[in-house]
Design a protein around this motif. Structure first.
Motif, PDB file in Angstrom:
ATOM      1  N   ARG B  65      46.981  10.898  20.023  1.00  0.00           N
ATOM      2  CA  ARG B  65      46.909  12.646  20.429  1.00  0.00           C
ATOM      3  C   ARG B  65      48.243  13.092  20.856  1.00  0.00           C
ATOM      4  NH1 ARG B  65      42.493  14.020  18.249  1.00  0.00           N
ATOM      5  NH2 ARG B  65      40.822  12.393  18.456  1.00  0.00           N
ATOM      6  N   ASN B 242      44.085   7.637  26.326  1.00  0.00           N
ATOM      7  CA  ASN B 242      43.543   9.269  24.498  1.00  0.00           C
ATOM      8  C   ASN B 242      43.125   9.651  24.892  1.00  0.00           C
ATOM      9  OD1 ASN B 242      45.317   9.451  22.533  1.00  0.00           O
ATOM     10  ND2 ASN B 242      44.500   8.045  21.695  1.00  0.00           N
ATOM     11  N   SER B 243      41.779   9.462  25.677  1.00  0.00           N
ATOM     12  CA  SER B 243      41.084  10.586  25.924  1.00  0.00           C
ATOM     13  C   SER B 243      40.445  11.689  26.800  1.00  0.00           C
ATOM     14  CB  SER B 243      39.355  10.009  25.765  1.00  0.00           C
ATOM     15  OG  SER B 243      39.513   9.170  26.895  1.00  0.00           O
ATOM     16  N   THR B 281      45.718  13.938  26.468  1.00  0.00           N
ATOM     17  CA  THR B 281      44.844  15.147  25.438  1.00  0.00           C
ATOM     18  C   THR B 281      45.578  16.253  25.854  1.00  0.00           C
ATOM     19  OG1 THR B 281      42.847  15.124  26.468  1.00  0.00           O
ATOM     20  CG2 THR B 281      43.408  13.673  24.778  1.00  0.00           C
ATOM     21  N   ASN B 282      45.286  17.596  25.503  1.00  0.00           N
ATOM     22  CA  ASN B 282      45.126  18.671  25.361  1.00  0.00           C
ATOM     23  C   ASN B 282      44.073  18.760  26.736  1.00  0.00           C
ATOM     24  OD1 ASN B 282      45.977  18.899  23.401  1.00  0.00           O
ATOM     25  ND2 ASN B 282      45.028  20.196  22.322  1.00  0.00           N
ATOM     26  N   LEU B 770      36.869  14.124  32.227  1.00  0.00           N
ATOM     27  CA  LEU B 770      35.675  15.080  31.335  1.00  0.00           C
ATOM     28  C   LEU B 770      34.371  15.847  31.587  1.00  0.00           C
ATOM     29  CD1 LEU B 770      35.270  12.374  28.368  1.00  0.00           C
ATOM     30  CD2 LEU B 770      37.176  13.655  28.981  1.00  0.00           C
ATOM     31  N   LEU B 845      32.735   6.879  31.472  1.00  0.00           N
ATOM     32  CA  LEU B 845      32.137   6.788  30.605  1.00  0.00           C
ATOM     33  C   LEU B 845      31.978   4.693  30.169  1.00  0.00           C
ATOM     34  CD1 LEU B 845      34.511   8.707  27.613  1.00  0.00           C
ATOM     35  CD2 LEU B 845      32.733   9.127  28.708  1.00  0.00           C
TER      36      LEU B 845
END
Lengths: 365, 1137
Positions: B65, B242-243, B281-282, B770, B845
């Motif tokens: 990413r 990456n997340s 990530t963004n 998240l 997660l």
């Protein structure tokens, strides 16, 4: 569990379903008030209460508070549990009303869904079981949800008595793929299902003939099935309907449906369905107009990539849905004309950056 | 010279060389037999091996990413025990890259290491909290090990932390090797340490050796080698990073107004800005963030700042070498780079030696320049602005006037706060003004008695702009033709003097152009600037009318107050003449309240009006959509041109109108050209198809791995392309702030302790959460006690988890899966085995790793990582049970039925357990039947056999337990003493500290069990029955034998020979006995001697051991002394500067 910090406020009874779904998916608590507060008969309707019950069954830890007058609800979402759930739908709405939000939730459940719903399978307001099976589920397949995705129509039930039963099976995914669907293609085949329960089985053949009279001019690849349910499986009331779908070379699907009304001949029903299909085809786009919401939702929930989809102009529901998505997920879409060089086309290109929604509920144990 | 012929070389014809040569040649020749497989089986094995080797190369394709262009700096963490030389290494590396010597290193230091790479160095102190946080963000770890001392416990702990949070790259660095004097010892030490390091990381992990320190740095060649390794290092994206978006803060500012702080005596919540490069990530504005050590927070605002340490640009790229100037850039706001230190509330400029103004031969740093510039100012800002002629737009004719000072302060604020380029602000201001102006002018015209009489007063624009600065951030913008238009940027000012302006303007709905003329007609006393407007608008109307049918959907949906129905309706009559009621549904209108009907159903299908379908009875219309079918393809071009005009007038409605204008020009002008183009396209397609079929089918076929990689690349390319060229702020709204950009993040409601106890040596990380991770629930994990952790873990003892970004204390319950039927609680974690644990906490997660600690304090010498594991499941309820045995005793026994008491207290309880299985101690199984009325809680039970009164009846049941809802985030950054965070103590600890005794249940005491032997009554069979029994079943009672036996009756008398023989045997035995006794004595003597010898040796050995231990302790003492010296030296140095 008062850990859900963010609470969203909405008012009005409209768009209740999509707000509940978005709330459960995003985990944000939602409060909806002024539900028909100006109405003669204020508060939630029986089918809305039934939907809330169904959502409570399908989730774990959801807290639903309904005010005394029924004009306000508070939903603190839990996790989507899945598993086998069965529900008796009230006769005021068809099974499609309940199935639609559940289809949006089902891929993100903890266990694969086995949902069985009893009630009316086809009516004028919501997607009939046939359309869900032939159109909605293929739209889900675009996002990589395919293995074990099935809708079984056990019994048909027409309004007003119902008596139908459908079973919805949905697998669980970790993350949905994003969509990149900008080529609508050309219509290559037309399929249809004509069913008639507790009336003369000849009705479905009459509908098929009438529909073919219009459609035959376009392509030869037309198959209209006459679906017959007898005895126990045909529900409690008489009725018939024709649902049509057109599939393009890039497997974009457009659909239409017309349901029997008293005093209207089967031929007229068939022509209504056919003409509606033609106007859908003329509108074009890569996804069906009734499924814009589903596709847009999945695009938002997709991996953290750009998803693009070409659609016809959004309906009012879709516009509100886009606004709701913005308030729940903070994602906004970029909407530009699909063909900037061709001013005649009304089709739009929706693109967004997926939120990378990962199914947290899925267990590894 | 050229034509001089050299003497040709003549090879030896004979002798050893000639022989060798011949042989050599033969050896060099390709020997087929040597490489060809000898047998079919071998060939097969070889082939298989090759394939397998190829497979091991492959790894799961992962999306990266991080953007390839402008990636964020690589975080290089320097980790090691205190005194190992971390700061020296950091200084040496910074010196290598930036040619600058840092005096004091605090916080992250960013340097440019190459054309495409920047590095952020950060030193990790010895606190376990810092190690955890660093382990979560570091891309590369330089793990420093004291070569003269060996591995320390912290090193192993750190490696275990890394392992559970995704393993970044690790390079080992051995220091203090100059302290080992002997060459043999040195090489042995290196070897031993390398072996240990390899077992920890992987076989062949890179280990660097640093010898002594020269001028306060490590030798340049060694650092150069290390830096080369760092610069070529490739990184595989780690799944967690990456997340999630994250940021390593390199600067922290407190923005709270001083007055509030003063009023609350520094105890109020603060507004804090953090600066740093975005990674992962963004990052979206709506995401919640977690600052490890502080807590969860909401982002108030994000601003993209200019890159303080930019990569060399294209112009530098052309030159082969990096220019020296670029190389010198180093960004370390917390350190004293360039003589400027950013403190909490001040900026300190460090001036070397004596400093005089105007002395140009002394180099003037950034700070000096800044101060001198400030001193140079001779006029106030207001004066300057008044003198300058600032224009809002490049095109506007009049400059700004300063009758409203608000405009200046507002502008200033924007500039200072955001550091954005003026362009952006200007844009915002323009659009803002435009929208406002437009709206107001309309209002003013239609209702002259509006409460804003001075709408044409230009001085007020500025004021309004300031009053709603955030409005534009919320509105999305639309990009077209290389420039940005905001939703409501239909600026009238722009029309004023530039004709080609509307070329780029998109009207949100085409009514503006319509409105303006109508305004003009009834304009009464319109200001002068409006005079030329009508004509201009008239002209532009012609241009824009073509575009009228197209709406700006983005602004309609996201930034207008129209109801969805109105928008959707609008599209059906878009092509109609704009009616008067359409014109007045402008943006700021009260929503009609009476839209809601009673029967307004939430339905998916739309009601189709029969009228709208009537048009389909028209043949022409039916034919018009033929082109949308595959069969209509060929006929389409001709038909289009021929029939279009035909149905144009016949069919009314929107569709036709849309179709009319646009399709005509291409259709009319070149049917021929279109046909040729079609033909060419078709040929191309056919050619490709042919190529696919006949050209090299293997080549076209790519394997799964390549296919996946290609797919990922394609998607990444699309991601880049889709929002390219949109204005940065607008882009950030759609896709979030991209990694690699340097941002300033404002957080509000930050605990004041974070600022008051701020210490730059503790890293500050901002981890994005998240949506799911904001919530709480029961987390089920698979856990294993670390084999180096000395104690077992007990259920309901608090444990500190490091999971996701968070560090928190919670109370786990351990369990094991019992035959896949139930989760059974365990009191303690099993040895050498995984088990499950369930605790209450923030959701993570599934599949994310964690590590757990009993205490984070540095006092213990033992290994602190108590357990590691992975998250399996998230739920809102836990399904753990523990076994409970209910006991009862029979008080009345029939054949197989017994009445049991003392198990339950009431009939209701019995009813709950009807049908439950019961069992006696002896193993007789039974079932609970029904409650009895008489003694309360007694019940009837049936058994498979008759039970005894002395039996105890058991009922085995399962009691479900829920973990305690306890979640305590580790707020180490809020403490003044950050290394000593204390959470909930263990029960035992509390008792020890409070001096309490463990409560003992009397029933839990262990007492000696007295088991009296059971006495059974003799079995008596009635005579009558005995008589009736068959012989085999008759009780056989034996009496002891009364008579003497044959042998007993006989007397034995010995013969004389026999007597003699016995006597002899006796004598021999006596001799033998004596012999054995003597032998034993001898052996004993020998053993005594041996024991003494061994004892002596043992004593010697002990002596040696003692000596050895002494040596070791001496070395350790020297080390600690050196450390202390180093500390002292540092402070001394500090004092000197």
């Amino acid at each position: 569990m008062a850990q859900t910090g963010s609470l969203l406020h909405f008012s009005d009874h409209q768009y209740l379903r999509q707000r509940l779904v978005l709330s459960i998916l995003s985990g944000k608590a939602v409060r909806i008030d002024k539900i028909r507060s100006d109405d003669k008969n204020p508060g939630l309707r029986d089918y809305e209460v039934s939907l809330l019950r169904l959502l409570e069954k399908a989730t774990n830890g959801t807290v639903i508070e309904i005010s005394v007058t029924g004009t306000a609800i508070l939903l603190k979402p839990g996790i989507i549990a899945g598993g086998s759930v069965s529900h008796d739908c009230p006769l005021s709405r068809s099974v499609g009303y309940f199935l639609e939000p559940l289809i949006m939730l089902a891929p993100f459940a903890k266990r694969p869904f086995q949902l069985s719903l009893r009630g009316i399978t086809t009516d004028d307001n919501d997607l009939s079981a046939d359309l869900v099976r032939t159109v909605t589920l293929p739209h889900l397949q675009l996002f990589g949800i395919s293995d074990g995705l099935e809708l079984r129509i056990k019994k048909r039930g027409s309004p007003p008595e119902g008596g139908g039963e459908v079973q919805f099976l949905c697998p669980v995914v970790k993350q949905v793929k994003t969509l990149n669907f900008v080529e609508p293609g050309k219509i290559k085949r037309i399929r249809g299902i004509a069913h008639a329960v507790r009336v003369n089985p000849q009705f479905s053949n009459r509908m098929i003939d009438a529909s073919r009279s219009v459609l035959n001019r376009y392509i030869p690849d037309i198959y209209l099935y006459s679906d017959v349910y007898k005895g126990e499986e045909s529900g409690k009331s008489p009725g018939y309907a024709l649902s049509l779908l057109a599939e393009s070379t890039t497997s974009a699907i457009q659909c239409s449906e017309a349901v029997s009304k008293p005093g209207v001949t089967p031929e007229e029903i068939a022509l209504t369905a056919t003409h509606t299909l033609l106007s859908e085809i003329r509108r074009g786009g890569c996804v069906d107009r009734k499924h814009q919401n589903l596709v847009l939702l999945m695009m938002v929930l997709g991996s953290e990539d750009v998803g693009r989809c070409r659609m016809c102009e959004p309906s009012a529901r879709t516009i509100q849905f886009l606004r709701d998505i913005k308030s729940f997920f903070g994602t906004s879409f970029k909407i530009v004309p699909a063909e900037p060089s061709d001013p005649s086309s009304t089709q739009l290109l929706f693109s967004c950056y997926g939120t990378g929604y990962i199914n947290v509920n899925r267990s590894l144990a | 010279m050229e034509n001089h012929i050299h003497k040709a070389h003549r090879p030896a014809q004979s002798g050893s060389k000639a022989e060798k040569k011949g042989k050599g040649k033969q050896q060099q020749a390709f020997n087929e037999k040597a490489f060809a497989p000898k047998s079919g089986r071998r060939a097969e094995r070889q082939g298989r091996r090759n394939v397998e080797r190829d497979q091991t190369r492959l790894h799961v394709p992962l999306v990266n990413r991080t953007p390839d262009d402008e990636p964020p700096p690589v975080i290089v963490a320097i980790v090691g025990p205190p005194g190992v030389g971390k700061t020296t290494l950091l200084k040496s590396l910074v010196r290598r890259y930036a040619k600058q010597t840092l005096h004091e290193v605090k916080g992250p230091v960013t340097v440019i290491s190459g054309k495409r790479r920047r590095l952020t160095f950060i030193e990790c102190n010895n606190d376990l909290n810092s190690m955890i946080d660093i382990g979560k963000v570091a891309d590369l770890v330089l793990l420093m090990i004291d070569g003269s001392y060996g591995f320390e416990m912290e090193t192993f702990e750190f490696l275990n932390i890394l392992q559970s949070h995704g393993f970044p790259k690790v390079i080992g660095v051995l220091s203090h090797l100059d302290l080992i004097k002997k060459q043999a010892t040195l090489s042995a030490t290196k070897k031993a340490l390398k072996k240990r390091f390899w077992t920890e990381i992987y076989q062949g992990a890179k280990l660097f050796y640093l010898s002594g320190v020269l001028n306060g740095r490590y030798p340049d060649t060694e650092i150069l080698n290390l830096s080369r390794f760092i610069s070529v290092m490739k990184f595989r994206p780690l799944v967690f990073r990456n997340s999630h978006p994250y940021l390593l803060a390199d600067r922290l500012e407190d923005l709270t107004p001083r007055e509030i702080i003063r009023a609350s005596k520094g105890k109020c919540d603060r507004t804090v800005t953090l600066y740093g490069y975005l990674r992962g990530t963004n990052l979206r504005l709506s995401t919640k963030v977690h600052v490890p050590g502080v807590g969860d927070m909401d982002i108030k605002s994000i601003t993209i700042l200019g890159d303080p340490c930019p990569l060399p640009d294209a112009d530098a790229e052309k030159r082969r070498k990096l220019s020296e100037k670029k190389k010198l850039l180093v960004h370390a706001p917390m350190s004293d780079v360039g003589g400027v230190v950013y403190d909490k509330d001040a900026v300190w400029v460090n001036v070397p030696g004596s400093f005089t103004r105007g002395n140009t031969d002394v180099y003037q740093g950034e700070g000096e320049q800044m101060v001198m510039d400030l001193q140079d100012v001779d006029a106030t800002l207001e004066d300057t602005v008044a003198r300058r002629q600032i224009r809002l737009l490049g095109s506007s004719s009049n400059h700004l006037t300063v009758d409203a000072p608000g405009i200046l302060s507002g502008d200033e604020d924007e500039d200072q706060g955001s550091g954005m380029d003026d362009d952006g602000v200007g844009d915002e201001a323009e659009s803002e003004e435009g929208g406002e102006e437009d709206n107001l002018s309309e209002d003013g015209d239609e209702s002259p008695n509006d409460d804003l009489p001075g709408i044409t007063d230009r001085g007020r624009f500025g004021l309004r702009m300031v009053s709603r600065p955030t409005h534009n951030l919320a509105s999305t913008s639309e990009h077209k033709g290389g420039r940005v238009e905001y939703a409501d940027s239909d600026s009238d000012i722009g029309h004023l003097d530039q004709d080609d302006w509307e070329g780029g303007v998109m009207y949100p709905d085409g009514d503006n152009a319509q409105d303006i003329p109508s305004d003009d007609e009834e304009s009464d006393g319109a200001p002068a600037w409006k005079a030329g407007l009508a004509a201009k608008a008239e002209a532009s109307f012609e241009n824009s009318s073509r575009r009228r049918s197209r709406k700006d959907w983005i602004s309609l949906i996201y930034s207008s107050a129209l109801t969805p129905e109105q928008i959707a309706q609008g599209d059906s009559n878009a092509s109609h003449e704009i009616s008067s009621d359409d014109a007045d549904d402008d943006f700021f209108r009260i929503r009609p309240a009476t839209l809601v009907n009673g029967d307004d159903l939430d339905m998916t299908k739309e009601l189709v009006s029969p009228d709208s379908l009537k048009e389909w009875e028209d043949e022409a219309l039916l034919d018009s959509i033929r082109a949308l079918f595959i069969t209509g393809e060929q006929a389409a071009p001709e038909k289009d041109t021929a029939e279009e005009n035909e149905y144009e007038d016949s069919a009314g409605g929107d569709f036709e109108d849309l179709e009319a204008e646009p399709s005509q020009p291409p259709a009319v002008e070149d049917p021929e050209a279109k046909r040729t183009a079609d033909l060419a396209a078709k040929k191309e397609l056919l050619k490709r198809k042919f190529d696919e079929q006949y050209d090299d089918p293997e080549d076209a076929k790519i394997d799964f791995y390549d296919e996946k990689k290609e797919e990922i690349n394609r998607q990444l390319q699309l991601n880049r392309a889709e929002f390219e060229g949109i204005h940065a702020e607008a882009r950030a709204l759609v896709e979030g702030y991209r990694p690699g950009s340097y941002v300033r993040i404002e957080l509000s409601n930050v605990p004041c302790e974070m600022i008051e106890n701020f210490d730059p040596s503790y890293p500050i990380i901002l981890g994005g959460l998240l949506p799911a991770e904001e919530r709480f629930g029961y987390i089920q994990v698979r856990i294993k006690r670390h084999r180096w952790f000395a104690k077992t873990l007990k259920t309901n003892d608090p444990l500190i988890f490091s999971l996701g970004w968070r560090r928190f204390q919670s109370v786990p319950i351990y369990s094991l899966d019992d035959h896949s039927i139930r989760m059974r609680m365990l009191k303690y974690t099993p040895e050498h085995m995984h088990c499950y644990a369930t605790f209450y906490g923030p959701v993570a997660l599934p599949n994310s790793g964690f590590c757990a600690f009993n205490s984070l304090n540095g006092e213990t010498t033992a290994f602190r990582v108590s357990a590691t594991g992975v998250v399996l499941d998230i739920d809102r309820s836990a399904k753990i049970v523990k076994k409970i045995k209910l006991t009862g005793v029979p008080f009345k026994i029939y054949k197989n039925t017994a009445f049991i008491k003392d198990m339950f207290n009431s009939a209701l309880e019995v009813a709950k357990f009807e049908g439950a299985n019961v069992k006696t101690v002896s193993g007789i199984r039974g079932q609970v039947k029904k409650a009895l009325t008489k003694p309360d809680g007694a019940f009837r039970a049936t058994f498979e056999d008759k039970v005894l009164m002395s039996d105890i009846i058991f009922l085995r049941a399962w009691y479900s337990i829920q973990p305690r809802k306890y979640y305590n985030p580790v707020t180490s950054l809020l403490l003044s003493d950050k290394a000593h965070w204390a959470g909930m103590r263990l029960t035992g600890q509390v008792r020890r500290e409070e001096g309490l005794k463990t409560p003992l249940n009397v029933n839990s005491h262990y007492r000696p069990v007295e088991r009296s032997a059971r006495r059974f009554n003799t079995l008596k069979v009635p005579k009558k029955l005995q008589a009736a029994l068959p012989y085999a079943s008759k009780p056989k009672l034996m009496k002891p034998q009364g008579r003497r036996t044959y042998i007993q009756k006989r007397a034995v008398v010995l013969e004389p020979e026999e007597k003699k023989a016995i006597a002899l045997l006796q004598q021999i035995r006596a001799l033998r006995k004596d012999q054995l006794a003597r032998r034993k004595e001898k052996q004993h003597e020998r053993k005594e001697v041996h024991r003494k010898k061994v004892e002596k040796e043992e004593a010697n050995k002990d002596e040696k051991e003692k000596e050895k231990r002494k040596d070791y302790m001496r070395a350790a003492g020297m080390k600690s002394k050196r450390e202390a010296d180093l500390e002292e030296g540092r402070s001394r140095k500090k004092r000197r500067t």
